[in-house]
Scaffold this active site. Structure first.
Site, PDB file in Angstrom:
ATOM      1  N   ARG A 136      -0.333  10.544  11.812  1.00  0.00           N
ATOM      2  CA  ARG A 136       1.022  11.087  11.260  1.00  0.00           C
ATOM      3  C   ARG A 136       1.070  12.592  11.120  1.00  0.00           C
ATOM      4  O   ARG A 136       2.192  12.933  11.094  1.00  0.00           O
ATOM      5  CB  ARG A 136       1.378  10.132  10.227  1.00  0.00           C
ATOM      6  CG  ARG A 136       1.723   8.666  10.408  1.00  0.00           C
ATOM      7  CD  ARG A 136       2.380   7.889   9.267  1.00  0.00           C
ATOM      8  NE  ARG A 136       3.185   8.975   8.493  1.00  0.00           N
ATOM      9  CZ  ARG A 136       2.966   9.138   7.219  1.00  0.00           C
ATOM     10  NH1 ARG A 136       2.344   8.632   6.500  1.00  0.00           N
ATOM     11  NH2 ARG A 136       3.874  10.227   6.680  1.00  0.00           N
ATOM     12  N   CYS A 179       3.628   7.022   2.869  1.00  0.00           N
ATOM     13  CA  CYS A 179       2.707   6.627   2.139  1.00  0.00           C
ATOM     14  C   CYS A 179       3.096   6.062   0.730  1.00  0.00           C
ATOM     15  O   CYS A 179       3.982   6.201   0.310  1.00  0.00           O
ATOM     16  CB  CYS A 179       1.838   7.802   1.800  1.00  0.00           C
ATOM     17  SG  CYS A 179       1.138   8.890   3.429  1.00  0.00           S
ATOM     18  N   ARG A 233       8.529   5.051  -5.324  1.00  0.00           N
ATOM     19  CA  ARG A 233       9.049   6.262  -4.689  1.00  0.00           C
ATOM     20  C   ARG A 233      10.662   6.309  -4.826  1.00  0.00           C
ATOM     21  O   ARG A 233      11.348   6.060  -3.847  1.00  0.00           O
ATOM     22  CB  ARG A 233       8.595   6.674  -3.437  1.00  0.00           C
ATOM     23  CG  ARG A 233       6.963   6.877  -3.198  1.00  0.00           C
ATOM     24  CD  ARG A 233       6.532   7.332  -1.868  1.00  0.00           C
ATOM     25  NE  ARG A 233       7.019   8.675  -1.447  1.00  0.00           N
ATOM     26  CZ  ARG A 233       6.291   9.308  -0.580  1.00  0.00           C
ATOM     27  NH1 ARG A 233       5.464   8.583   0.350  1.00  0.00           N
ATOM     28  NH2 ARG A 233       6.700  10.681  -0.076  1.00  0.00           N
ATOM     29  N   LYS A 284       4.115  20.053   9.422  1.00  0.00           N
ATOM     30  CA  LYS A 284       4.803  18.601   9.306  1.00  0.00           C
ATOM     31  C   LYS A 284       6.095  18.460   8.608  1.00  0.00           C
ATOM     32  O   LYS A 284       7.107  18.010   8.881  1.00  0.00           O
ATOM     33  CB  LYS A 284       3.748  17.748   9.048  1.00  0.00           C
ATOM     34  CG  LYS A 284       4.069  16.268   8.705  1.00  0.00           C
ATOM     35  CD  LYS A 284       3.063  15.152   8.017  1.00  0.00           C
ATOM     36  CE  LYS A 284       3.789  14.149   7.332  1.00  0.00           C
ATOM     37  NZ  LYS A 284       4.250  14.282   6.074  1.00  0.00           N
ATOM     38  N   ASN A 285       5.802  18.879   7.223  1.00  0.00           N
ATOM     39  CA  ASN A 285       6.972  18.541   6.327  1.00  0.00           C
ATOM     40  C   ASN A 285       8.099  19.592   6.599  1.00  0.00           C
ATOM     41  O   ASN A 285       9.209  19.377   6.182  1.00  0.00           O
ATOM     42  CB  ASN A 285       6.760  18.687   4.667  1.00  0.00           C
ATOM     43  CG  ASN A 285       5.643  17.686   4.439  1.00  0.00           C
ATOM     44  OD1 ASN A 285       5.744  16.519   5.240  1.00  0.00           O
ATOM     45  ND2 ASN A 285       4.852  17.601   3.325  1.00  0.00           N
ATOM     46  N   ASP A 324      -0.772  17.062  -2.150  1.00  0.00           N
ATOM     47  CA  ASP A 324      -1.241  16.613  -0.795  1.00  0.00           C
ATOM     48  C   ASP A 324      -2.660  17.320  -0.559  1.00  0.00           C
ATOM     49  O   ASP A 324      -3.152  17.001   0.563  1.00  0.00           O
ATOM     50  CB  ASP A 324      -0.278  17.002   0.217  1.00  0.00           C
ATOM     51  CG  ASP A 324       1.129  16.277   0.402  1.00  0.00           C
ATOM     52  OD1 ASP A 324       1.182  15.316  -0.547  1.00  0.00           O
ATOM     53  OD2 ASP A 324       2.122  16.618   0.981  1.00  0.00           O
TER      54      ASP A 324
HETATM   55  C1  UD1 Z   1       7.171  15.326  -0.303  1.00  0.00           C
HETATM   56  C2  UD1 Z   1       6.300  15.286   0.674  1.00  0.00           C
HETATM   57  C3  UD1 Z   1       4.969  14.615   0.269  1.00  0.00           C
HETATM   58  C4  UD1 Z   1       4.510  15.284  -1.125  1.00  0.00           C
HETATM   59  C5  UD1 Z   1       5.765  15.340  -2.056  1.00  0.00           C
HETATM   60  C6  UD1 Z   1       5.447  16.410  -3.311  1.00  0.00           C
HETATM   61  C7  UD1 Z   1       7.562  15.402   2.881  1.00  0.00           C
HETATM   62  C8  UD1 Z   1       7.949  14.584   4.027  1.00  0.00           C
HETATM   63  N1  UD1 Z   1       6.641  14.450   1.941  1.00  0.00           N
HETATM   64  O1  UD1 Z   1       7.522  14.133  -0.540  1.00  0.00           O
HETATM   65  O2  UD1 Z   1       4.010  14.677   1.229  1.00  0.00           O
HETATM   66  O3  UD1 Z   1       3.378  14.407  -1.642  1.00  0.00           O
HETATM   67  O4  UD1 Z   1       6.808  16.021  -1.437  1.00  0.00           O
HETATM   68  O5  UD1 Z   1       4.831  17.409  -3.105  1.00  0.00           O
HETATM   69  O6  UD1 Z   1       7.654  16.345   2.786  1.00  0.00           O
HETATM   70  N2  UD1 Z   1      11.367  11.409  -7.699  1.00  0.00           N
HETATM   71  C9  UD1 Z   1      12.136  10.660  -8.438  1.00  0.00           C
HETATM   72  N3  UD1 Z   1      13.508  10.465  -7.805  1.00  0.00           N
HETATM   73  C10 UD1 Z   1      13.870  10.899  -6.751  1.00  0.00           C
HETATM   74  C11 UD1 Z   1      13.058  11.691  -5.898  1.00  0.00           C
HETATM   75  C12 UD1 Z   1      11.830  11.868  -6.265  1.00  0.00           C
HETATM   76  O7  UD1 Z   1      11.916  10.233  -9.531  1.00  0.00           O
HETATM   77  O8  UD1 Z   1      15.017  10.613  -6.101  1.00  0.00           O
HETATM   78  C13 UD1 Z   1       9.746  11.745  -8.319  1.00  0.00           C
HETATM   79  C14 UD1 Z   1       8.827  10.906  -7.305  1.00  0.00           C
HETATM   80  O9  UD1 Z   1       8.834   9.618  -7.639  1.00  0.00           O
HETATM   81  C15 UD1 Z   1       7.613  11.651  -7.440  1.00  0.00           C
HETATM   82  C16 UD1 Z   1       8.364  13.250  -7.694  1.00  0.00           C
HETATM   83  O10 UD1 Z   1       9.766  13.068  -7.772  1.00  0.00           O
HETATM   84  O11 UD1 Z   1       7.004  11.332  -8.614  1.00  0.00           O
HETATM   85  C17 UD1 Z   1       8.232  14.096  -6.633  1.00  0.00           C
HETATM   86  O12 UD1 Z   1       8.791  13.502  -5.396  1.00  0.00           O
HETATM   87  P1  UD1 Z   1       9.340  14.254  -4.158  1.00  0.00           P
HETATM   88  O13 UD1 Z   1       9.175  15.842  -4.310  1.00  0.00           O
HETATM   89  O14 UD1 Z   1      10.538  13.820  -3.941  1.00  0.00           O
HETATM   90  O15 UD1 Z   1       8.541  13.798  -3.021  1.00  0.00           O
HETATM   91  P2  UD1 Z   1       9.013  13.460  -1.258  1.00  0.00           P
HETATM   92  O16 UD1 Z   1      10.003  14.355  -1.174  1.00  0.00           O
HETATM   93  O17 UD1 Z   1       9.259  12.157  -1.263  1.00  0.00           O
END
Ligand code: UD1
Length: 424
Positions: A398, A117, A122, A22-23, A306
């Site tokens: 999803r 989610c 986020r 998915k990701n 996850d």
């Molecule tokens: C992706 C995955 C999600 C998984 C996560 C961590 C997808 C679509 N989703 O989510 O299923 O749980 O990786 O493996 O691939 N953060 C910041 N600033 C930013 C971006 C992130 O502070 O600009 C923080 C977030 O709050 C969190 C951490 O970084 O604490 C990791 O987030 P991130 O790796 O970006 O998660 P997603 O890409 O949203």
């Protein structure tokens, strides 16, 4: 609305074939517009997130043709719109990959703040910081993020402050056609980052180092169409591995990359399951009792966040006291109060959840609080005595293709039922 009805207490036995990741899919589909050509993408999972991200491309002017269940063709020659609609964006988190993809191709993008989610705040500050380093102006008005780079994008050295999958992917998309060299430091290393890099390179990009902390991207002027097959879904595979161990079953999980499963396999063995690795399959079986263990979730190659709700179910029936420390998200334990309804003995304090193993769980009415929390409800229902109903299954759909069919094929008693909306 539709719910899942599960009659628990059956041992899973047989084989399950895992679908595409998915990701990876939700990053690769937006990436296809970078070429202005035709891309054929294979091994896609049949899940609602893939249809929503495909609809976003259609809304932007791409032609998306379904060739078979798991194959689409994206013709991005006539993409003429750079603004994603509100209603599509709010359906999923990954809609924000349109920021990087549109910026990379057209030097401008407007994308509403994404849905997905809820695990606490986020933020997307790291995405925006990176786009600015590439020369884009960023803005946020009425909940819509806008990016413009009237003078084009220029390669830059970007050091992320946190390891972010989303920011790493978005910056790869933004940088592949920028002028000169981009270096992303403290990059995420998840398998789908490597998959995206391979896809981009098959379109003529020059991306090196994906899978390490430093990704180097030398911008190219043109990209072309390609045919590409997406990697198997690590989290779907891990979910079935845990379901096999939880039910004391014996399941061969097929079409996977065992290397991606190492952190999960290790924990299953520590807890008393037997895990046998083959070239592209893993067999999980368990005959003895489960033992308590401790899990700390971390970015890859750490234990995936996850997978923690599914692990929680195993811990809930393991002898002794287990803990999960959530190292990625500030608030990822909403599902625990649903597990408690099934008889799980758990306590959450901040980022740590503690599980005291109980002998048996008992069926109840529960809901999916999010995608992986929903998967945990399904596994918990499989090992609960009697009937469990699970509401809000759209979260589960999803990210899990043909969940019912796959589980029924290995002996589970689970079906979908349509009930009135006020069903309790
Ligand atoms: C992706 C995955 C999600 C998984 C996560 C961590 C997808 C679509 N989703 O989510 O299923 O749980 O990786 O493996 O691939 N953060 C910041 N600033 C930013 C971006 C992130 O502070 O600009 C923080 C977030 O709050 C969190 C951490 O970084 O604490 C990791 O987030 P991130 O790796 O970006 O998660 P997603 O890409 O949203």
């Amino acid at each position: 609305m539709d719910i899942f009805v599960v009659e628990g207490g059956r041992r899973l036995e047989g084989s399950i074939t895992v679908g595409g990741a998915k990701n990876a899919a939700v990053a690769i589909i937006p990436a296809a517009i970078l070429s202005g050509d035709i891309c054929r993408i294979e091994n896609l999972p049949t899940i609602s997130d893939v249809s929503v991200i495909s609809q976003i491309l259609v809304q932007l002017g791409a032609k998306v043709t379904q060739i078979s269940d798991s194959v689409i063709e994206i013709d991005a020659r006539e993409v003429n719109c750079t603004q994603v609609s509100q209603e599509l964006a709010r359906n999923m988190r990954a809609s924000y990959y349109m920021l990087g993809a549109l910026l990379g191709r057209f030097s401008r993008a407007k994308v509403p703040m994404p849905g997905g989610c809820y695990f606490g705040v986020r933020p997307i500050d790291q995405h925006l910081k990176g786009f600015e380093a590439l020369g884009a102006k960023t803005g946020l008005r009425d909940g819509v993020i806008s990016l413009t780079a009237p003078d084009g994008l220029k390669g830059a050295r970007i050091q992320l402050d946190v390891v972010s999958v989303g920011a790493t992917i978005n910056l790869m998309l933004g940088a592949v056609r920028a002028e000169g060299l981009t270096i992303i430091e403290r990059a995420a290393r998840e398998p789908h980052i490597v998959d995206l890099a391979n896809f981009l390179n098959s379109m003529g990009a020059d991306v090196r180092g994906a899978g390490t902390e430093t990704i180097k991207i030398r911008g190219v002027k043109e990209m072309h169409g390609t045919t590409y097959s997406i990697i198997p879904d690590q989290i779907e595979a891990g979910t079935y591995m845990i379901a096999a161990a939880a039910t004391g079953g014996d399941v061969m999980i097929q079409n996977i990359i065992p290397k991606h499963m190492e952190s999960i396999s290790r924990k299953l063995v520590e807890m008393g399951a037997e895990v046998y690795e083959y070239d592209d399959a893993i067999r999980v079986t368990r005959s003895g009792p489960l033992r308590a263990c401790n899990v700390l979730t971390m970015p890859h190659p750490g234990f995936p966040t996850d997978m923690q709700p599914q692990m929680a179910v195993l811990m809930s029936i393991a002898e002794g006291v287990s803990t999960i420390t959530e190292g990625v998200w500030e608030n990822r334990f909403q599902y625990v109060s649903e597990l408690v309804k099934l008889g799980v003995d758990a306590e959450v304090q901040g980022r740590v959840a503690t599980f005291r193993g109980v002998e048996r769980l008992k069926g109840a009415h529960v809901k999916a609080t999010d995608l992986r929390g929903g998967a945990a409800m399904v596994i918990a229902a499989l090992i609960s005595e009697g009937e469990t109903t699970i509401r809000e299954i759209y979260h589960i759909e999803r990210g899990y293709e043909q969940l019912i069919d796959k589980l029924v094929a290995v002996g589970a008693a689970i079906h979908r039922r349509t009930v009135p909306n006020d069903y309790e």
